[in-house]
Design a protein around this motif. Structure first.
Motif, PDB file in Angstrom:
ATOM      1  N   THR A 157       0.857  -1.186   0.000  1.00 20.97           N
ATOM      2  CA  THR A 157       0.000   0.000   0.000  1.00 20.97           C
ATOM      3  C   THR A 157       0.890   1.231   0.000  1.00 20.97           C
ATOM      4  N   ALA A 158       0.302   2.357  -0.376  1.00 20.26           N
ATOM      5  CA  ALA A 158       1.055   3.607  -0.403  1.00 20.26           C
ATOM      6  C   ALA A 158       0.130   4.754  -0.027  1.00 20.26           C
ATOM      7  N   ALA A 187       2.551   8.462  -9.847  1.00 18.08           N
ATOM      8  CA  ALA A 187       2.232   7.718 -11.070  1.00 18.08           C
ATOM      9  C   ALA A 187       3.308   6.663 -11.357  1.00 18.08           C
ATOM     10  N   PHE A 188       4.560   6.987 -11.097  1.00 22.68           N
ATOM     11  CA  PHE A 188       5.660   6.045 -11.279  1.00 22.68           C
ATOM     12  C   PHE A 188       5.471   4.823 -10.371  1.00 22.68           C
ATOM     13  N   ILE A 189       5.166   5.061  -9.099  1.00 20.21           N
ATOM     14  CA  ILE A 189       4.966   3.954  -8.145  1.00 20.21           C
ATOM     15  C   ILE A 189       3.756   3.114  -8.548  1.00 20.21           C
ATOM     16  N   ARG A 220      -1.974   2.103  -5.860  1.00 15.66           N
ATOM     17  CA  ARG A 220      -2.354   3.507  -5.968  1.00 15.66           C
ATOM     18  C   ARG A 220      -1.912   4.265  -4.722  1.00 15.66           C
ATOM     19  N   MET A 221      -1.451   5.487  -4.894  1.00  9.55           N
ATOM     20  CA  MET A 221      -1.017   6.338  -3.796  1.00  9.55           C
ATOM     21  C   MET A 221      -2.263   7.002  -3.204  1.00  9.55           C
ATOM     22  N   ASP A 222      -2.723   6.527  -2.057  1.00 11.17           N
ATOM     23  CA  ASP A 222      -3.913   7.072  -1.418  1.00 11.17           C
ATOM     24  C   ASP A 222      -3.552   8.297  -0.578  1.00 11.17           C
ATOM     25  N   PRO A 223      -4.321   9.371  -0.706  1.00 11.50           N
ATOM     26  CA  PRO A 223      -4.029  10.559   0.101  1.00 11.50           C
ATOM     27  C   PRO A 223      -4.426  10.347   1.565  1.00 11.50           C
ATOM     28  N   VAL A 224      -3.658  10.934   2.450  1.00 16.08           N
ATOM     29  CA  VAL A 224      -3.964  10.923   3.872  1.00 16.08           C
ATOM     30  C   VAL A 224      -4.728  12.201   4.164  1.00 16.08           C
TER      31      VAL A 224
END
Length: 186
Positions: free
Chosen positions: A136-137, A171-173, A180-184
Protein backbone atom coordinates in the motif's frame (compact mmCIF):
# COMPACT_ATOMS: atom_id res chain seq x y z
CA UNK A 1 18.02 5.83 -12.13
CA UNK A 2 14.55 7.38 -12.33
CA UNK A 3 14.27 9.01 -8.88
CA UNK A 4 16.54 9.63 -5.93
CA UNK A 5 15.68 11.01 -2.51
CA UNK A 6 18.31 12.00 0.07
CA UNK A 7 17.14 13.11 3.48
CA UNK A 8 17.76 13.23 7.18
CA UNK A 9 14.58 12.40 9.09
CA UNK A 10 13.38 15.08 11.47
CA UNK A 11 10.82 14.96 14.27
CA UNK A 12 8.15 16.36 11.92
CA UNK A 13 8.70 13.41 9.56
CA UNK A 14 8.21 10.84 12.32
CA UNK A 15 5.11 12.77 13.45
CA UNK A 16 3.75 12.57 9.88
CA UNK A 17 4.36 8.81 9.90
CA UNK A 18 2.47 8.44 13.20
CA UNK A 19 -0.48 10.42 11.77
CA UNK A 20 -0.42 8.30 8.60
CA UNK A 21 -0.44 5.05 10.57
CA UNK A 22 -3.35 6.40 12.63
CA UNK A 23 -5.16 7.31 9.41
CA UNK A 24 -4.55 3.82 7.99
CA UNK A 25 -6.09 2.22 11.10
CA UNK A 26 -9.17 4.47 10.93
CA UNK A 27 -9.54 6.11 7.50
CA UNK A 28 -12.95 7.61 8.32
CA UNK A 29 -12.51 11.12 9.72
CA UNK A 30 -15.46 10.80 12.11
CA UNK A 31 -14.14 7.51 13.50
CA UNK A 32 -10.71 9.07 14.11
CA UNK A 33 -12.31 12.06 15.83
CA UNK A 34 -14.56 9.82 17.95
CA UNK A 35 -11.58 7.70 19.05
CA UNK A 36 -9.58 10.80 20.00
CA UNK A 37 -12.46 11.97 22.20
CA UNK A 38 -13.87 8.66 23.47
CA UNK A 39 -10.56 6.90 24.13
CA UNK A 40 -9.36 9.27 26.85
CA UNK A 41 -12.86 9.54 28.37
CA UNK A 42 -13.20 5.76 28.65
CA UNK A 43 -9.61 5.58 29.88
CA UNK A 44 -10.38 7.96 32.74
CA UNK A 45 -13.56 6.00 33.55
CA UNK A 46 -11.63 2.71 33.63
CA UNK A 47 -9.00 4.22 35.92
CA UNK A 48 -11.70 5.60 38.23
CA UNK A 49 -13.52 2.26 38.45
CA UNK A 50 -10.31 0.31 39.02
CA UNK A 51 -9.07 2.75 41.67
CA UNK A 52 -12.39 2.70 43.52
CA UNK A 53 -12.50 -1.13 43.53
CA UNK A 54 -8.92 -1.36 44.77
CA UNK A 55 -9.48 1.36 47.40
CA UNK A 56 -12.74 -0.26 48.55
CA UNK A 57 -11.14 -3.69 48.80
CA UNK A 58 -8.15 -2.39 50.75
CA UNK A 59 -10.33 -0.28 53.09
CA UNK A 60 -12.58 -3.27 53.90
CA UNK A 61 -9.53 -5.36 54.57
CA UNK A 62 -11.15 -8.63 53.57
CA UNK A 63 -8.27 -10.46 51.95
CA UNK A 64 -9.62 -13.74 50.61
CA UNK A 65 -8.79 -15.37 47.26
CA UNK A 66 -11.77 -13.67 45.57
CA UNK A 67 -10.45 -10.30 46.77
CA UNK A 68 -7.06 -10.92 45.20
CA UNK A 69 -8.74 -11.83 41.91
CA UNK A 70 -10.76 -8.62 42.15
CA UNK A 71 -7.57 -6.61 42.71
CA UNK A 72 -5.85 -8.29 39.75
CA UNK A 73 -8.82 -7.55 37.49
CA UNK A 74 -8.85 -3.97 38.74
CA UNK A 75 -5.12 -3.62 38.07
CA UNK A 76 -5.64 -4.88 34.51
CA UNK A 77 -8.51 -2.41 34.12
CA UNK A 78 -6.28 0.37 35.42
CA UNK A 79 -3.60 -0.49 32.84
CA UNK A 80 -6.25 -0.59 30.10
CA UNK A 81 -7.38 2.89 31.09
CA UNK A 82 -3.83 4.21 30.93
CA UNK A 83 -3.40 2.58 27.50
CA UNK A 84 -6.59 4.22 26.18
CA UNK A 85 -5.44 7.63 27.39
CA UNK A 86 -2.00 7.21 25.83
CA UNK A 87 -3.43 5.94 22.55
CA UNK A 88 -5.61 9.03 22.22
CA UNK A 89 -2.60 11.28 22.77
CA UNK A 90 -1.30 11.61 19.20
CA UNK A 91 1.17 14.38 20.05
CA UNK A 92 2.57 12.27 22.88
CA UNK A 93 2.84 9.30 20.51
CA UNK A 94 4.70 11.51 18.03
CA UNK A 95 7.18 12.62 20.72
CA UNK A 96 7.68 9.07 22.04
CA UNK A 97 8.21 7.72 18.51
CA UNK A 98 10.83 10.38 17.79
CA UNK A 99 12.56 9.69 21.09
CA UNK A 100 12.77 5.97 20.20
CA UNK A 101 13.84 6.58 16.58
CA UNK A 102 17.41 5.23 16.41
CA UNK A 103 18.69 6.95 13.26
CA UNK A 104 18.49 10.64 14.21
CA UNK A 105 20.87 12.73 12.12
CA UNK A 106 21.59 9.90 9.67
CA UNK A 107 21.28 10.48 5.92
CA UNK A 108 18.95 8.02 4.21
CA UNK A 109 19.07 7.67 0.43
CA UNK A 110 16.36 6.05 -1.68
CA UNK A 111 17.19 5.34 -5.32
CA UNK A 112 14.48 4.13 -7.71
CA UNK A 113 15.45 2.17 -10.80
CA UNK A 114 13.39 0.59 -13.55
CA UNK A 115 13.16 -2.85 -11.89
CA UNK A 116 13.78 -2.20 -8.15
CA UNK A 117 14.54 0.43 -5.56
CA UNK A 118 17.26 0.74 -2.94
CA UNK A 119 17.51 2.20 0.54
CA UNK A 120 20.91 3.08 1.94
CA UNK A 121 21.96 4.47 5.30
CA UNK A 122 25.00 4.29 7.56
CA UNK A 123 23.44 1.83 10.04
CA UNK A 124 21.89 -0.74 7.69
CA UNK A 125 23.98 -0.26 4.58
CA UNK A 126 22.36 -0.96 1.21
CA UNK A 127 19.03 -2.79 0.98
CA UNK A 128 17.31 -3.68 -2.29
CA UNK A 129 13.55 -4.06 -2.73
CA UNK A 130 11.33 -5.19 -5.57
CA UNK A 131 8.37 -2.95 -6.39
CA UNK A 132 6.09 -5.93 -5.80
CA UNK A 133 6.98 -5.65 -2.08
CA UNK A 134 4.97 -2.42 -1.87
CA UNK A 135 1.52 -3.44 -0.60
CA UNK A 136 0.00 0.00 0.00
CA UNK A 137 1.05 3.61 -0.40
CA UNK A 138 -0.05 6.90 1.08
CA UNK A 139 0.72 10.52 0.45
CA UNK A 140 0.33 13.63 2.61
CA UNK A 141 1.25 17.23 1.85
CA UNK A 142 4.97 16.63 2.39
CA UNK A 143 5.64 12.89 2.20
CA UNK A 144 5.19 9.63 0.34
CA UNK A 145 4.78 6.45 2.43
CA UNK A 146 5.41 3.07 0.80
CA UNK A 147 4.30 0.19 3.04
CA UNK A 148 5.50 -3.40 2.72
CA UNK A 149 3.37 -4.44 5.73
CA UNK A 150 0.79 -2.67 7.89
CA UNK A 151 3.43 -0.92 10.01
CA UNK A 152 6.70 -1.27 8.10
CA UNK A 153 7.53 0.91 5.18
CA UNK A 154 9.55 3.65 3.59
CA UNK A 155 9.00 7.38 4.15
CA UNK A 156 10.12 9.86 1.48
CA UNK A 157 10.03 13.60 1.98
CA UNK A 158 8.82 15.43 -1.14
CA UNK A 159 11.27 18.31 -0.73
CA UNK A 160 14.24 15.90 -0.72
CA UNK A 161 14.08 14.62 -4.30
CA UNK A 162 17.49 15.16 -5.90
CA UNK A 163 16.63 13.23 -9.09
CA UNK A 164 13.15 13.15 -10.57
CA UNK A 165 10.04 15.18 -9.89
CA UNK A 166 7.88 14.43 -6.83
CA UNK A 167 4.84 15.51 -8.90
CA UNK A 168 5.25 12.41 -11.11
CA UNK A 169 6.40 10.00 -8.40
CA UNK A 170 2.93 8.71 -7.46
CA UNK A 171 2.23 7.72 -11.07
CA UNK A 172 5.66 6.04 -11.28
CA UNK A 173 4.97 3.95 -8.15
CA UNK A 174 1.51 3.01 -9.40
CA UNK A 175 2.98 1.85 -12.72
CA UNK A 176 5.79 -0.16 -11.09
CA UNK A 177 3.92 -1.69 -8.14
CA UNK A 178 0.27 -1.61 -9.27
CA UNK A 179 -0.48 0.23 -6.00
CA UNK A 180 -2.35 3.51 -5.97
CA UNK A 181 -1.02 6.34 -3.80
CA UNK A 182 -3.91 7.07 -1.42
CA UNK A 183 -4.03 10.56 0.10
CA UNK A 184 -3.96 10.92 3.87
CA UNK A 185 -6.78 13.22 4.92
CA UNK A 186 -6.37 15.41 7.97
Amino acid sequence: MDYQVKMVYEQADVAALVRTLDYRRRPDRNTRRAMKIAGPIFGVLLIAVAASVIAGTVSIGAFVPATFVSILISAATLLGGVALIRRGDTRGMERRSWKKYPNKGMTVTYTFFDDHFEEEDEASGLSKFQYISIRTANEDEGHFFLFATNNAGHMLRKDSFVVGDPETFAAFIQKKSAVRMDPVEA
